[in-house]
Design a protein around this motif. Structure first.
Motif, PDB file in Angstrom:
ATOM      1  N   PHE A  82       6.553  -5.339 -64.609  1.00 46.56           N
ATOM      2  CA  PHE A  82       7.710  -4.911 -65.123  1.00 46.56           C
ATOM      3  C   PHE A  82       7.857  -5.736 -66.503  1.00 46.56           C
ATOM      4  N   TYR A  83       7.743  -6.702 -66.677  1.00 49.78           N
ATOM      5  CA  TYR A  83       8.047  -7.485 -67.841  1.00 49.78           C
ATOM      6  C   TYR A  83       7.230  -6.818 -68.984  1.00 49.78           C
ATOM      7  N   MET A  84       5.929  -6.554 -68.852  1.00 56.46           N
ATOM      8  CA  MET A  84       5.245  -5.898 -70.066  1.00 56.46           C
ATOM      9  C   MET A  84       5.529  -4.529 -70.237  1.00 56.46           C
ATOM     10  N   LEU A  85       5.931  -3.939 -69.085  1.00 57.58           N
ATOM     11  CA  LEU A  85       6.583  -2.328 -69.273  1.00 57.58           C
ATOM     12  C   LEU A  85       7.720  -2.435 -70.163  1.00 57.58           C
ATOM     13  N   LEU A  86       8.506  -3.347 -69.754  1.00 59.23           N
ATOM     14  CA  LEU A  86      10.078  -3.394 -70.653  1.00 59.23           C
ATOM     15  C   LEU A  86       9.662  -3.646 -72.032  1.00 59.23           C
ATOM     16  N   ILE A  87       8.785  -4.697 -72.233  1.00 58.04           N
ATOM     17  CA  ILE A  87       8.491  -4.883 -73.777  1.00 58.04           C
ATOM     18  C   ILE A  87       7.893  -3.678 -74.556  1.00 58.04           C
ATOM     19  N   SER A  88       6.824  -2.963 -73.813  1.00 57.93           N
ATOM     20  CA  SER A  88       6.223  -1.971 -74.238  1.00 57.93           C
ATOM     21  C   SER A  88       7.188  -0.790 -74.521  1.00 57.93           C
ATOM     22  N   LEU A  89       7.933  -0.592 -73.881  1.00 60.93           N
ATOM     23  CA  LEU A  89       9.145   0.624 -73.979  1.00 60.93           C
ATOM     24  C   LEU A  89      10.015   0.238 -74.779  1.00 60.93           C
ATOM     25  N   VAL A  90      10.505  -0.995 -75.280  1.00 63.66           N
ATOM     26  CA  VAL A  90      11.327  -1.297 -76.184  1.00 63.66           C
ATOM     27  C   VAL A  90      10.771  -1.052 -77.508  1.00 63.66           C
ATOM     28  N   VAL A  91       9.331  -1.283 -77.412  1.00 64.84           N
ATOM     29  CA  VAL A  91       8.764  -1.070 -79.081  1.00 64.84           C
ATOM     30  C   VAL A  91       8.354   0.286 -79.030  1.00 64.84           C
ATOM     31  N   ALA A  92       7.889   1.193 -77.908  1.00 62.46           N
ATOM     32  CA  ALA A  92       7.304   2.530 -77.927  1.00 62.46           C
ATOM     33  C   ALA A  92       8.284   3.719 -78.253  1.00 62.46           C
ATOM     34  N   ILE A  93       9.555   3.510 -77.387  1.00 64.25           N
ATOM     35  CA  ILE A  93      10.562   4.399 -77.421  1.00 64.25           C
ATOM     36  C   ILE A  93      11.216   4.666 -78.726  1.00 64.25           C
ATOM     37  N   PRO A  94      11.632   3.612 -79.331  1.00 63.33           N
ATOM     38  CA  PRO A  94      12.425   3.631 -80.698  1.00 63.33           C
ATOM     39  C   PRO A  94      11.519   4.242 -81.876  1.00 63.33           C
ATOM     40  N   LEU A  95      10.177   3.596 -81.885  1.00 64.93           N
ATOM     41  CA  LEU A  95       9.352   4.188 -83.068  1.00 64.93           C
ATOM     42  C   LEU A  95       8.730   5.416 -82.563  1.00 64.93           C
ATOM     43  N   GLY A  96       8.406   5.667 -81.396  1.00 65.75           N
ATOM     44  CA  GLY A  96       7.916   7.169 -81.162  1.00 65.75           C
ATOM     45  C   GLY A  96       9.119   8.202 -81.302  1.00 65.75           C
ATOM     46  N   MET A  97      10.485   7.868 -80.957  1.00 68.32           N
ATOM     47  CA  MET A  97      11.383   9.096 -81.296  1.00 68.32           C
ATOM     48  C   MET A  97      11.823   8.958 -82.909  1.00 68.32           C
ATOM     49  N   ALA A  98      11.681   7.945 -83.428  1.00 67.73           N
ATOM     50  CA  ALA A  98      11.900   7.864 -85.109  1.00 67.73           C
ATOM     51  C   ALA A  98      10.636   8.719 -85.661  1.00 67.73           C
ATOM     52  N   ALA A  99       9.600   8.588 -85.524  1.00 67.29           N
ATOM     53  CA  ALA A  99       8.338   9.198 -85.925  1.00 67.29           C
ATOM     54  C   ALA A  99       8.394  10.732 -85.407  1.00 67.29           C
ATOM     55  N   GLY A 100       8.800  11.277 -84.185  1.00 72.22           N
ATOM     56  CA  GLY A 100       8.938  12.276 -83.800  1.00 72.22           C
ATOM     57  C   GLY A 100       9.984  12.950 -84.568  1.00 72.22           C
ATOM     58  N   ILE A 101      11.226  12.399 -84.622  1.00 70.26           N
ATOM     59  CA  ILE A 101      12.333  13.306 -85.320  1.00 70.26           C
ATOM     60  C   ILE A 101      11.912  13.205 -86.900  1.00 70.26           C
ATOM     61  N   TYR A 102      11.154  12.519 -87.381  1.00 64.11           N
ATOM     62  CA  TYR A 102      10.722  12.788 -88.772  1.00 64.11           C
ATOM     63  C   TYR A 102       9.827  13.927 -88.947  1.00 64.11           C
ATOM     64  N   LEU A 103       9.035  13.891 -88.164  1.00 60.60           N
ATOM     65  CA  LEU A 103       8.158  15.111 -88.120  1.00 60.60           C
ATOM     66  C   LEU A 103       8.707  16.374 -87.866  1.00 60.60           C
ATOM     67  N   ALA A 104       9.799  16.449 -87.172  1.00 58.09           N
ATOM     68  CA  ALA A 104      10.450  17.799 -86.703  1.00 58.09           C
ATOM     69  C   ALA A 104      11.490  18.071 -87.672  1.00 58.09           C
ATOM     70  N   GLU A 105      12.054  17.027 -88.442  1.00 59.09           N
ATOM     71  CA  GLU A 105      13.443  17.282 -89.025  1.00 59.09           C
ATOM     72  C   GLU A 105      13.278  17.069 -90.460  1.00 59.09           C
ATOM     73  N   PHE A 106      12.227  16.100 -91.006  1.00 54.31           N
ATOM     74  CA  PHE A 106      12.287  15.597 -92.389  1.00 54.31           C
ATOM     75  C   PHE A 106      11.002  15.896 -93.074  1.00 54.31           C
ATOM     76  N   ALA A 107       9.824  15.926 -92.451  1.00 53.54           N
ATOM     77  CA  ALA A 107       8.620  16.062 -92.875  1.00 53.54           C
ATOM     78  C   ALA A 107       8.425  17.209 -93.648  1.00 53.54           C
ATOM     79  N   PRO A 108       7.796  17.395 -94.912  1.00 53.99           N
ATOM     80  CA  PRO A 108       7.575  18.418 -95.454  1.00 53.99           C
ATOM     81  C   PRO A 108       6.217  19.248 -94.821  1.00 53.99           C
ATOM     82  N   ASN A 109       6.249  20.495 -95.049  1.00 55.13           N
ATOM     83  CA  ASN A 109       5.144  21.213 -94.357  1.00 55.13           C
ATOM     84  C   ASN A 109       3.999  21.625 -95.455  1.00 55.13           C
ATOM     85  N   ASN A 110       3.223  20.505 -95.297  1.00 57.41           N
ATOM     86  CA  ASN A 110       2.000  20.284 -96.253  1.00 57.41           C
ATOM     87  C   ASN A 110       0.798  19.882 -95.432  1.00 57.41           C
ATOM     88  N   LYS A 111      -0.284  19.883 -96.179  1.00 54.65           N
ATOM     89  CA  LYS A 111      -1.637  19.724 -95.532  1.00 54.65           C
ATOM     90  C   LYS A 111      -1.630  18.135 -94.981  1.00 54.65           C
TER      91      LYS A 111
END
Length: 298
Positions: A82-111
């Motif tokens: 549980f301890y390691m799961l909590l730490i990993s989620l605290v790191v992975a969820i914000p970074l993963g959501m931020a990266a996904g939102i950037y790719l979906a909404e802000f990233a230009p459509n290039n190579k």
């Protein structure tokens, strides 16, 4: 003229009859395959749970593991999970959501962005042992902190980051464009549109992604063995990030393959039941907010 009409009508009726039969056959086939899959899953769950769940005791759940004598518990390993799961989620969820939102909404459509997406998809399918080797190179060799909880937790976050990124991007892209345009028409900024419209509308997909990475992190063993070790500090509630971090999945593997305790089979059965029960519990708990939201919208 009448004969042509009758012939055409007969051909149409015959074609409709064949299509109807094919439709019923396909429906039966799909239901049959789905039923077999569901039956297989239920049988597997029942097989694992019935071997260990009825024999669980509180002493086993919070007890210390034993190396030689029978009757050991899984307390420190379960806490580390549980301890390691909590730490990993605290790191992975914000970074993963931020990266996904950037790719979906802000990233230009290039190579370049297309190449980044390919890399993210590739990392999402990379075997977990590769992330374990990366964790060894980073935490054990470069930072020289040894096999620790923090090393295992961050390595788990790296493992789940590509999955969370892709799930977030696809969930945001699946939101109808009319909803986004309506938010802009009402005077909302892009950030307000993402926070107030897109994320709530994509909440179902995001929760599914979180369930996937939480279950994967809780049941992961290869990464933990390589970055956190196969031992614990021997204390039940050890919050020291630099302590060895054996988890329940690793303890299950160790008991089943390396341990010499007389009741190794019993311990592995009960540990497997706890592991499976917790993962099922994750899926239920994470979906409670969605059920509440659906009831409010009715």
């Amino acid at each position: 003229m009448k004969s042509v009409v009758s012939e055409t009508r007969g051909m149409f009726t015959k074609s409709r009859g064949i299509n109807g039969f094919n439709n019923r056959l396909f429906t039966v086939l799909v239901w049959g395959i789905s039923g077999c899959i569901v039956l297989f899953i239920i049988s597997l769950l029942f097989l694992i749970l019935q071997k260990g769940l009825p024999y669980l005791t509180w002493d086993f759940i919070i007890g210390l593991p034993s190396e030689m004598e029978e009757g050991g518990g899984i307390g420190p390993a379960l806490f580390n999970s549980f301890y390691m799961l909590l730490i990993s989620l605290v790191v992975a969820i914000p970074l993963g959501m931020a990266a996904g939102i950037y790719l979906a909404e802000f990233a230009p459509n290039n190579k370049l962005i297309s190449f980044v997406r390919i890399c993210v998809e590739g990392l999402a399918s990379v075997p977990s042992i590769i992330f374990g080797l990366f964790g060894i190179a980073l935490f054990v060799e470069m930072f020289q902190i040894g096999l620790t909880i923090i090393g295992g937790a961050i390595s788990l976050a790296f493992l789940n980051l590509p999955v969370m990124t892709r799930v977030t991007e696809e969930s945001i892209r699946a939101v109808p464009g009319e909803l986004k345009q309506a938010s802009f028409a009402l005077g909302g900024t892009h950030l307000q549109t993402i926070r107030k419209a897109l994320i709530p509308a994509a909440l179902g997909g995001l929760v599914t992604g979180i369930c996937l990475i939480a279950g994967r992190a809780f049941g992961e063993s290869a990464v933990i063995i390589l970055t956190a070790g196969v031992t614990t500090s021997g204390e039940m509630w050890d919050f020291n990030l630099f302590s060895p971090g054996e988890t329940l999945a690793v303890h299950l593997w160790y008991v089943q393959s390396e341990a010499i305790v007389p009741d190794a089979v019993s311990i592995s059965d009960k540990a497997a039941a706890v592991l499976l029960f917790v993962i099922l519990l994750f899926n239920v708990l994470f979906r409670i907010p969605l059920w509440i939201k659906d009831r409010k919208n009715r």
